[in-house]
Design an enzyme around this catalytic site. Sequence first.
Site, PDB file in Angstrom:
ATOM      1  N   ASP A  82      84.138  21.817 -14.885  1.00 56.70           N
ATOM      2  CA  ASP A  82      85.350  22.637 -14.855  1.00 56.70           C
ATOM      3  C   ASP A  82      86.386  22.154 -15.869  1.00 56.70           C
ATOM      4  O   ASP A  82      87.141  22.948 -16.423  1.00 56.70           O
ATOM      5  CB  ASP A  82      85.949  22.634 -13.453  1.00 56.70           C
ATOM      6  CG  ASP A  82      85.109  23.444 -12.471  1.00 56.70           C
ATOM      7  OD1 ASP A  82      84.248  24.219 -12.914  1.00 56.70           O
ATOM      8  OD2 ASP A  82      85.321  23.297 -11.253  1.00 56.70           O
ATOM      9  N   GLY A  83      86.429  20.833 -16.118  1.00 57.38           N
ATOM     10  CA  GLY A  83      87.359  20.310 -17.119  1.00 57.38           C
ATOM     11  C   GLY A  83      87.068  20.858 -18.500  1.00 57.38           C
ATOM     12  O   GLY A  83      87.984  21.172 -19.271  1.00 57.38           O
ATOM     13  N   ASP A 177     106.530  11.869  -5.512  1.00 57.20           N
ATOM     14  CA  ASP A 177     105.853  11.359  -6.704  1.00 57.20           C
ATOM     15  C   ASP A 177     105.663  12.450  -7.740  1.00 57.20           C
ATOM     16  O   ASP A 177     105.370  12.162  -8.903  1.00 57.20           O
ATOM     17  CB  ASP A 177     104.485  10.775  -6.338  1.00 57.20           C
ATOM     18  CG  ASP A 177     104.596   9.418  -5.662  1.00 57.20           C
ATOM     19  OD1 ASP A 177     105.716   8.890  -5.577  1.00 57.20           O
ATOM     20  OD2 ASP A 177     103.554   8.895  -5.222  1.00 57.20           O
ATOM     21  N   ALA A 212     103.045  13.548  -2.460  1.00 59.08           N
ATOM     22  CA  ALA A 212     103.571  12.432  -1.669  1.00 59.08           C
ATOM     23  C   ALA A 212     105.083  12.558  -1.453  1.00 59.08           C
ATOM     24  O   ALA A 212     105.859  11.689  -1.860  1.00 59.08           O
ATOM     25  CB  ALA A 212     103.242  11.093  -2.339  1.00 59.08           C
TER      26      ALA A 212
END
Length: 291
Positions: A82-83, A177, A212
């Site tokens: 997929d990348g 984050d 996060a």
Amino acid sequence: MKEPKLRFALFGNEYQTKKSASVELLLEELTRRKAEILMERTFHDFLVSAHLQEGFSAHWAPITVFDELNFPVDYAISMGGDGTLLKTACHVGDTMTPIIGINTGRLGFLADFRPDEIPQALDDLQAGACTIEEHAAISCEAGVALNDIALLKRDTASMITIHARVNGNDLVTYQADGLIVSTPTGSTAYNLSNGGPIMSPGTGILCLTPVAPHSLNIRPIVICDDSEIELTVESRTHNFLVAVDGRSTTFDENTRVTIRKAPYSVRIVKRPAQHYFSTLHKKMMWGADAR
């Protein structure tokens, strides 16, 4: 009447030397169909350096090497995971060239043709049996993304503060984050691993998912994809990262990042009768009972 010769632009993963047999099969099949073959230079040079290019001119059609896809082709072929398909989509850009994803990687959620399906896939393509899915993309100052755009803290820095506005209205201030803005296509990627929802392609929505978050009452939110999202960041390091489908750029904290729907879509070729929900079940074992 003589059928027109199709032109294929080939892109590939430069780290999969062991998958050379798939490249050879593809080139053989394209040659047998008298197609015109063009190959992106990085992928071509990788094959040459890996000694996989021997016999190109003897057994297969001549291959034209290119640096940028600034000319018309009928299809782009992505060989990898997929990348690699995301990278191919970046090269294709606003040409809207349909992309055929041949999965030589692991999951292959977007690139769902297997290497052994190459002959049948090309037959279906010539017969007009394949379908083409339109996938919405999003853009910002750092580029265009098919999956997602994420604002993230740098390295081991403290969490960042992200002020989010949607269509000029204050949404929320995230202490986290980072923040992911995901398309439906990217909802099963970084978005999902951070607790965001799965969104079916073509639903016309985006999702904002914090990474996060410091507060438990901050949750992902889904908005219409014609919305304009404005993000500003405060950071102790006075900078932050903007990752566009994983490609990261550093920005100064005074930068305002504006995310909106791209003016074009990414077109992905699918097999006959292939359905998004069957892909969910097969590739992600969605709903499988592991007991």
